[in-house]
Design an enzyme around this catalytic site. Structure first.
Site, short mmCIF file in Angstrom:
data_model
loop_
_atom_site.label_atom_id
_atom_site.label_comp_id
_atom_site.label_asym_id
_atom_site.label_seq_id
_atom_site.Cartn_x
_atom_site.Cartn_y
_atom_site.Cartn_z
N HIS A 114 1.01 -1.20 -0.01
CA HIS A 114 -0.20 0.07 -0.10
C HIS A 114 0.89 1.29 -0.38
O HIS A 114 0.65 2.56 -1.02
CB HIS A 114 -1.06 -0.56 1.07
CG HIS A 114 -1.89 0.95 1.70
ND1 HIS A 114 -3.03 1.62 0.89
CD2 HIS A 114 -1.44 2.53 1.80
CE1 HIS A 114 -3.20 2.45 1.55
NE2 HIS A 114 -2.32 3.49 1.96
N GLU A 115 1.74 1.30 1.11
CA GLU A 115 3.00 2.30 1.23
C GLU A 115 3.23 3.04 -0.19
O GLU A 115 3.94 3.94 -0.97
CB GLU A 115 3.48 2.14 2.48
CG GLU A 115 2.58 2.02 3.75
CD GLU A 115 1.75 3.34 3.55
OE1 GLU A 115 2.32 4.41 2.91
OE2 GLU A 115 1.44 3.21 4.63
N HIS A 118 1.43 4.82 -3.03
CA HIS A 118 1.88 6.03 -2.71
C HIS A 118 3.33 6.29 -3.76
O HIS A 118 2.51 7.03 -4.19
CB HIS A 118 1.83 6.64 -1.52
CG HIS A 118 0.44 6.03 -0.50
ND1 HIS A 118 -0.89 6.72 -1.11
CD2 HIS A 118 0.43 5.96 0.55
CE1 HIS A 118 -1.71 6.93 -0.76
NE2 HIS A 118 -1.23 5.51 0.91
N ASP A 124 -4.84 7.33 -1.48
CA ASP A 124 -5.40 6.37 -1.02
C ASP A 124 -6.89 6.63 -1.46
O ASP A 124 -7.63 7.56 -2.01
CB ASP A 124 -5.80 7.17 0.74
CG ASP A 124 -4.37 6.70 1.29
OD1 ASP A 124 -4.33 5.91 0.89
OD2 ASP A 124 -4.19 7.60 2.00
ZN ZN Z 1 -1.91 5.17 1.71
#
Ligand code: ZN
Length: 189
Positions: A114-115, A118, A124
């Protein structure tokens, strides 16, 4: 009435300028895949998980390759407390911080992918859907899915291909993503 018309004209002008800006900001043709060198020298116990996350993104996308031991486009850090987050300095460049405490509640691999998402240009999307990677902690601690959806993966591929001008502009921007990955209330403190 005239002020309303004035606002409409101003809004149209702004839209035209925004469109022009995006066009000017995206002059590069599609080129060779970008190599994103990630550095795990400060990732502590998450170094192996970073490698797994890199493989997931490499398998899911085109136009980019995450590679170890070739540089430091992406630095990965292990931290304790404060929450996991990502700082994107530009598309494919930045720093990821993985909170050891959150990783005891949530899947560490899901947090990591997830990170990194980015850094690869994704925002998000806290809608609670475990099938999405960028839903993050909103999907709850039981959600361990570490894979981007087809739509998420395709968006990253398109960002790096430069085929979506608006999204590429968004993805290129610097941004800080402080993730909720909400801790269980009883353990906070
Ligand atoms: Zn996030």
């Amino acid at each position: 009435m005239t002020s309303r018309i004035g606002r409409v004209v101003a809004a149209s002008a702004a839209t035209a300028l925004a469109t022009l800006g995006v066009t000017v900001a995206n002059p590069a043709p599609a080129s060779a895949a970008m190599t994103i060198c990630y550095n795990t020298s400060q990732a502590g116990s998450f170094a192996g998980i970073a490698g797994q996350a890199a493989s997931i993104w490499n398998n899911a996308t085109t136009n980019l390759t995450l590679s170890a031991n070739c540089g430091s486009n992406l630095r990965i850090y292990q931290i304790t407390g404060g929450g996991s987050y990502a700082i994107r300095t530009s598309l494919g460049n930045g720093r990821v911080y993985i909170d050891t405490q959150q990783a005891q509640q949530y899947s560490p691999l899901r947090i990591m992918t997830h990170e990194i998402g980015h850094i690869l240009g994704l925002p998000d999307n806290y809608n609670g859907n475990c099938a999405l990677l960028m839903s993050g902690g909103s999907a709850g601690t039981s959600c361990t899915n570490p894979y981007p959806s087809t739509a998420e993966a395709n968006r990253v591929s398109n960002l790096f291909a430069g085929t979506r001008a608006a999204e590429r502009a968004e993805g290129n921007g610097s941004a800080v993503f402080r993730d909720s990955w909400p801790a269980v209330a009883a353990t906070v403190g």
